[in-house]
Scaffold this motif. Structure first.
Motif, PDB file in Angstrom:
ATOM      1  N   VAL A 138       4.137 -10.560  23.659  1.00 17.51           N
ATOM      2  CA  VAL A 138       4.517 -11.224  24.908  1.00 17.51           C
ATOM      3  C   VAL A 138       5.000 -10.164  25.895  1.00 17.51           C
ATOM      4  CG1 VAL A 138       6.070 -12.890  25.982  1.00 17.51           C
ATOM      5  CG2 VAL A 138       5.163 -13.309  23.679  1.00 17.51           C
ATOM      6  N   ALA A 139       4.410 -10.124  27.076  1.00 23.07           N
ATOM      7  CA  ALA A 139       4.755  -9.090  28.041  1.00 23.07           C
ATOM      8  C   ALA A 139       6.079  -9.412  28.738  1.00 23.07           C
ATOM      9  CB  ALA A 139       3.644  -8.942  29.078  1.00 23.07           C
ATOM     10  N   GLU A 194       6.570 -10.001  32.626  1.00 24.99           N
ATOM     11  CA  GLU A 194       5.544 -10.889  33.176  1.00 24.99           C
ATOM     12  C   GLU A 194       5.537 -12.258  32.519  1.00 24.99           C
ATOM     13  OE1 GLU A 194       5.258  -7.834  32.476  1.00 24.99           O
ATOM     14  OE2 GLU A 194       4.753  -6.864  34.380  1.00 24.99           O
ATOM     15  N   GLU A 195       5.486 -12.273  31.189  1.00 28.39           N
ATOM     16  CA  GLU A 195       5.431 -13.576  30.527  1.00 28.39           C
ATOM     17  C   GLU A 195       6.823 -14.100  30.192  1.00 28.39           C
ATOM     18  OE1 GLU A 195       2.306 -13.892  27.452  1.00 28.39           O
ATOM     19  OE2 GLU A 195       1.837 -11.819  27.997  1.00 28.39           O
ATOM     20  N   SER A 251      19.834   0.719  29.632  1.00 29.82           N
ATOM     21  CA  SER A 251      19.041   1.288  30.723  1.00 29.82           C
ATOM     22  C   SER A 251      17.889   2.146  30.202  1.00 29.82           C
ATOM     23  CB  SER A 251      19.934   2.132  31.627  1.00 29.82           C
ATOM     24  OG  SER A 251      20.440   3.224  30.889  1.00 29.82           O
ATOM     25  N   MET A 252      17.885   2.443  28.920  1.00 28.31           N
ATOM     26  CA  MET A 252      16.885   3.373  28.397  1.00 28.31           C
ATOM     27  C   MET A 252      15.804   2.674  27.596  1.00 28.31           C
ATOM     28  SD  MET A 252      19.669   6.160  27.147  1.00 28.31           S
ATOM     29  CE  MET A 252      18.688   7.498  27.776  1.00 28.31           C
ATOM     30  N   LEU A 253      15.939   1.384  27.454  1.00 23.44           N
ATOM     31  CA  LEU A 253      14.984   0.653  26.635  1.00 23.44           C
ATOM     32  C   LEU A 253      13.620   0.579  27.291  1.00 23.44           C
ATOM     33  CD1 LEU A 253      16.575  -2.350  24.880  1.00 23.44           C
ATOM     34  CD2 LEU A 253      16.709   0.074  24.450  1.00 23.44           C
ATOM     35  N   SER A 254      12.691   0.031  26.539  1.00 29.14           N
ATOM     36  CA  SER A 254      11.363  -0.207  27.053  1.00 29.14           C
ATOM     37  C   SER A 254      11.064  -1.691  26.954  1.00 29.14           C
ATOM     38  CB  SER A 254      10.360   0.588  26.215  1.00 29.14           C
ATOM     39  OG  SER A 254       9.076   0.037  26.321  1.00 29.14           O
ATOM     40  N   VAL A 269       5.372  -3.499  39.260  1.00 23.86           N
ATOM     41  CA  VAL A 269       5.778  -2.660  38.138  1.00 23.86           C
ATOM     42  C   VAL A 269       5.323  -1.248  38.426  1.00 23.86           C
ATOM     43  CG1 VAL A 269       5.472  -2.198  35.706  1.00 23.86           C
ATOM     44  CG2 VAL A 269       5.565  -4.551  36.503  1.00 23.86           C
ATOM     45  N   VAL A 287       3.859   1.831  37.456  1.00 21.05           N
ATOM     46  CA  VAL A 287       3.105   2.279  36.284  1.00 21.05           C
ATOM     47  C   VAL A 287       3.330   3.772  36.068  1.00 21.05           C
ATOM     48  CG1 VAL A 287       0.816   2.505  35.297  1.00 21.05           C
ATOM     49  CG2 VAL A 287       1.363   0.534  36.723  1.00 21.05           C
ATOM     50  N   ARG A 325       2.932   7.522  35.553  1.00 20.45           N
ATOM     51  CA  ARG A 325       1.830   8.378  35.962  1.00 20.45           C
ATOM     52  C   ARG A 325       0.873   8.667  34.823  1.00 20.45           C
ATOM     53  NH1 ARG A 325       4.043  13.569  38.869  1.00 20.45           N
ATOM     54  NH2 ARG A 325       3.813  14.111  36.692  1.00 20.45           N
ATOM     55  N   ALA A 326       1.452   8.877  33.678  1.00 24.84           N
ATOM     56  CA  ALA A 326       0.634   9.263  32.533  1.00 24.84           C
ATOM     57  C   ALA A 326      -0.459   8.240  32.246  1.00 24.84           C
ATOM     58  CB  ALA A 326       1.501   9.437  31.309  1.00 24.84           C
ATOM     59  N   LEU A 327      -0.128   6.992  32.517  1.00 27.43           N
ATOM     60  CA  LEU A 327      -1.097   5.955  32.195  1.00 27.43           C
ATOM     61  C   LEU A 327      -2.204   5.867  33.240  1.00 27.43           C
ATOM     62  CD1 LEU A 327       1.239   3.153  30.918  1.00 27.43           C
ATOM     63  CD2 LEU A 327      -0.064   4.842  29.618  1.00 27.43           C
TER      64      LEU A 327
END
Lengths: 369, 369
Positions: A287-288, A291-292, A305-308, A360, A362, A364-366
DNA sequence: TTCCCGCTTTGAAACGATTCATTCCTTCTC
DNA sequence: GAGAAGGAATGAATCGTTTCAAAGCGGGAA
C-alpha cells in the motif's frame, strides 16, 4: 584502654575474614583512629568542615584518602532519612520518547548527586505495582511516574504514603498532583484536523490499550475533530485497538486497518512506534504511503523524520518534559517553597511526507536511469 | 466539577506536604508492639517464616498490613551488606542500542528484585568517574559498565575495590574481567569486506573518539579488510573522526566526507546513529544513496531497517547482550560457583538498500502517475 | 586568682533492621 | 517425678553514619 576495643574487633574480624574477598570496607571509625580524632570529628570534616580547625581537617582528609574511605550511603540514609535516589517508572524504556525524557531528567538530577532508579513497566500494572513497592522499600526521595492505569489511584496512593511524586506525560491537576505533561487532546485534534483538511473522510486511529490515559485522551481529540468535520461533510473515525504501544503491534494492526469498512484513506497512531509498525505493514502489503494511505504518528521521536517515507507526527517537547518534571520534583524534595503544580506544554504538528499528498519529490537517483 | 479542580489543588498544596509527611514511618518495632511479640520475631516472620509458629505468624502479618509496614532497605543493607541494587553505566541512554541492552538486563534482574541505577555518561570520563563514586557510596551489589576510556583501568579499579563488575559490549578477557561483548574487529571486517566486494575502492570510516574502544576495534577491522583488498587491487580507507557517536555528529561529518580526496564512494560508520546522521547529511547535500555513496552502519538498531533508504548494518545481539551480562553479574553477586568469563557474540552483516546498488525497486506509487 | 567566653573536640545515643545466644515452654521418656 | 529434647520467642548487640549535649582548652577581664 581504648586500644583494647579496636584490637579485639580487629582480631575477630580477621578470623571472620577467612575468605579473602570478604575484606571489610573502611569505615569512618578507622579513619578516626588513623587521624587520632573522634568519629564525630571525621563526620564533621565530611559534612560540616567549617567547624573543624584547619590542621585537624588536614589530618582527617589525609587519613580519608590514605584509607580510600568511601561514605556508606545506607548508614547515612538511615540516620538522615534521605537516600539521594529518585525512582523513574515509565512504560517502555525501548521507546525513544521516554528515553529523551529520562535524558532530560537525568541531566537535572545528576548535578545534585541524585541517582536514578529506572523501572520499565512494559505497560503491566502488576509490574508497576511491584516496582512501587521496591522503590518505597528503598525509600526513594521522590518519584517520576508515567502510570499504567488510566485512573491516578496508584499515584495518589504514593503521595498519601509520603513519597513526593511527579507525573510524567500525564496531567495530574484533577487529583492535585504535580505533573509535566502535554495536552494530548489538543495534539490528537491537530493530527486529525490535518487529515480532514487534506480531504480524507474515513480515517482510522490505531490506538493502544484504553487503560493508558494518553490513549483515551488522544482518542478524545480525534473524536472532537471528526465531530467538527462532520458539520460540513461526511467524516468517520474508526478505532483499532492494539495490546501495546510497540512497533510489532502497529504492524499487526495493518490487517484490521485494510479490512475496515469503509476503508480508511488515512490513519493516525497513538504513538510513533505504532506508526512505524503501520508503515512497515503497509509497505509489506504494497500500500503506497501517502497516496493510498496517509499516516500520522505521535511524539515526533528523532527517527520519525528519517523514515521512508518520513513520518508526520505530533511533536512533544520530550527533553523539556523530563527537565521540567525533575525540577518540579527537586523543588518538592528539597522542601523549597512549593505548591503542587501541573506544568503543561503545547503539542505541535509536524507535517512530513507520510501525509503530504503531492507533489512527491522524486529522488534524483530514480529519475536518471 | 472540573472547575473545582484548580481550587482544590491550591488547598491541598498549602497544608499538604510539609505537615502530613512529617508523620514518622512505621518500623518493625511498632509492628512488634501491635502484634505483642518481640522485634526479633517480626524479623523472623519476614526473613525466616518457617521458624515462627503459625498463629504468631498470622498475628504479625496482620499487624504488618494494618500498619502498612514497608521494610527499610537502608537498615537491611546496613546490617546484611547487600543493597539489591545494580549500577548500569553506559555511554548514551538515547542510543537505542543501549536501550535494548538495558531492557535485557532489566528483565533478568527485576525477577530477583534488583533495581537498576541507570547512569548515562555521554562519553565523558569525568562524568563516569563521578558516577562510579556515587554508585560505590550506594554500595551497589554489582555494576554493568560500558566504559568511556579505551583502557580498562577504571573497571579494573572497581573490581579491585570489591565491586563485582561486568563489562558491556566490551571484551574484558585481557584483564581477567567478566564481560559480554561482540567481536568488533570481525564486525567491521564484515562491513568493509562487503563494500570492497561491491567494487568500491575508496571507502571512508566515520568514527567516534579514539578513547572509545569500540571505535578503535572497528577501525582495526576496517584496516584489515582494506589490507586484504589491496592484494588484488587499489583500495583505500580514510577515517573521519568525530567527537561523539550521535546523529548530529554524523551529519556534521558529511562535509569532510565529501571533501575527502580521493572522494570515497562508500562510507561505513562506527555506529548506526552516526550513519543516520550521515544519511541525513547526504540527503541534504543531494548525494544519492547508494548510487553515489553507499552507507553501512553498525549495531543494527531497530530503526535501521525503516530508514529511507533502509540502512545496511552490522547486527549485534543487543537484548541477548544485556541478558548475558546480567546473568553473569548475578552469578558473581550471589556467590554462585563462578569464574571470570568473557562471553563473546558473533556479529552479522545485514545488507539493505543503503549499500545495494541496483536494481532499485521503485515504489509503485512513483511509477503510476 | 577566679570566672567567663568562644572555639574545638568528644562520645554516647539514635536510625531500623538482622542475628544469635538465651530463656521459656511443652512434651516425651524412663 | 526428674530429666532430656526441642520448638518458639526474646532482646541485646551490631551494622556505619549523624547529631548534639557536654567537656576541654586558652585567653582575656575583673
Amino acid at each position: 584502654m581504648n586500644r583494647v576495643g579496636p584490637a579485639e574487633r580487629r582480631r575477630s574480624s580477621a578470623s571472620g575474614t577467612d575468605r579473602a574477598s570478604a575484606k571489610r570496607r573502611v569505615t569512618i571509625r578507622e579513619v578516626a583512629r588513623l587521624a587520632q580524632v573522634s568519629i564525630g570529628t571525621v563526620s564533621n570534616v565530611l559534612n560540616n568542615p567549617s567547624v573543624v580547625s584547619a590542621t585537624t581537617r588536614r589530618r582527617v582528609l589525609d587519613a580519608i584518602d590514605s584509607t580510600r574511605f568511601v561514605r556508606n550511603t545506607a548508614a547515612h540514609q538511615l540516620r538522615v532519612g534521605k537516600s539521594r535516589t529518585i525512582g523513574v517508572v515509565l512504560l517502555d524504556i525501548a521507546n525513544p520518547f521516554f528515553t529523551e525524557i529520562v535524558r532530560g531528567a537525568e541531566h537535572v538530577l545528576r548535578d545534585q548527586d541524585y541517582v536514578l532508579m529506572l523501572c520499565s513497566t512494559d505497560e503491566s500494572a502488576n509490574r508497576e505495582h511491584r516496582y512501587f513497592r521496591v522503590l518505597e522499600e528503598h525509600r526513594v526521595d521522590g518519584l517520576l511516574v508515567c502510570p499504567v492505569d488510566s485512573d491516578l489511584e496508584s499515584a495518589v496512593a504514593l503521595v498519601a504514603r509520603g513519597i513526593p511524586t511527579v507525573l510524567l506525560d500525564r496531567d495530574g491537576s484533577s487529583h492535585g498532583l504535580c505533573s509535566a505533561a502535554v495536552d494530548d487532546i489538543r495534539g490528537a485534534e491537530l493530527a486529525a484536523d490535518h487529515l480532514f483538511d487534506l480531504g480524507h473522510q474515513a480515517i482510522a486511529l490505531v490506538n493502544g490499550p484504553a487503560a493508558i490515559r494518553q490513549c483515551i485522551d488522544r482518542k478524545e481529540g480525534a473524536r472532537r475533530s471528526v465531530q467538527r468535520a462532520r458539520r460540513c461533510r461526511s467524516a468517520s473515525l474508526q478505532e483499532i485497538v492494539v495490546g501495546a504501544l510497540t512497533i510489532d503491534q502497529g504492524e499487526a494492526a495493518v490487517a484490521a486497518l485494510l479490512a475496515a469498512e469503509p476503508r480508511p484513506s488515512a490513519v493516525m497512531c497513538a504513538n510513533d512506534l505504532l506508526a512505524f509498525g503501520v508503515l512497515r505493514g503497509l509497505a509489506a502489503a504494497g500500500v503506497a504511503v501517502p497516496e493510498e494511505m496517509a499516516v500520522v504518528g505521535y511524539d515526533d521521536v528523532v527517527f520519525a523524520s528519517m523514515l521512508s517515507p518520513s513520518l508526520s507526527s505530533v511533536r512533544q517537547p520530550k527533553y523539556e518534559l523530563g527537565v521540567a518534571a525533575a525540577e518540579l520534583l527537586l523543588e518538592e524534595v528539597t522542601g523549597a517553597p512549593h505548591e503542587h503544580r501541573a506544568i503543561r506544554f503545547e503539542p505541535e504538528l509536524v507535517v512530513r511526507a507520510s501525509s503530504t499528498p503531492r507533489p512527491v519529490s522524486v529522488p534524483r537517483a530514480l529519475l536518471s536511469p
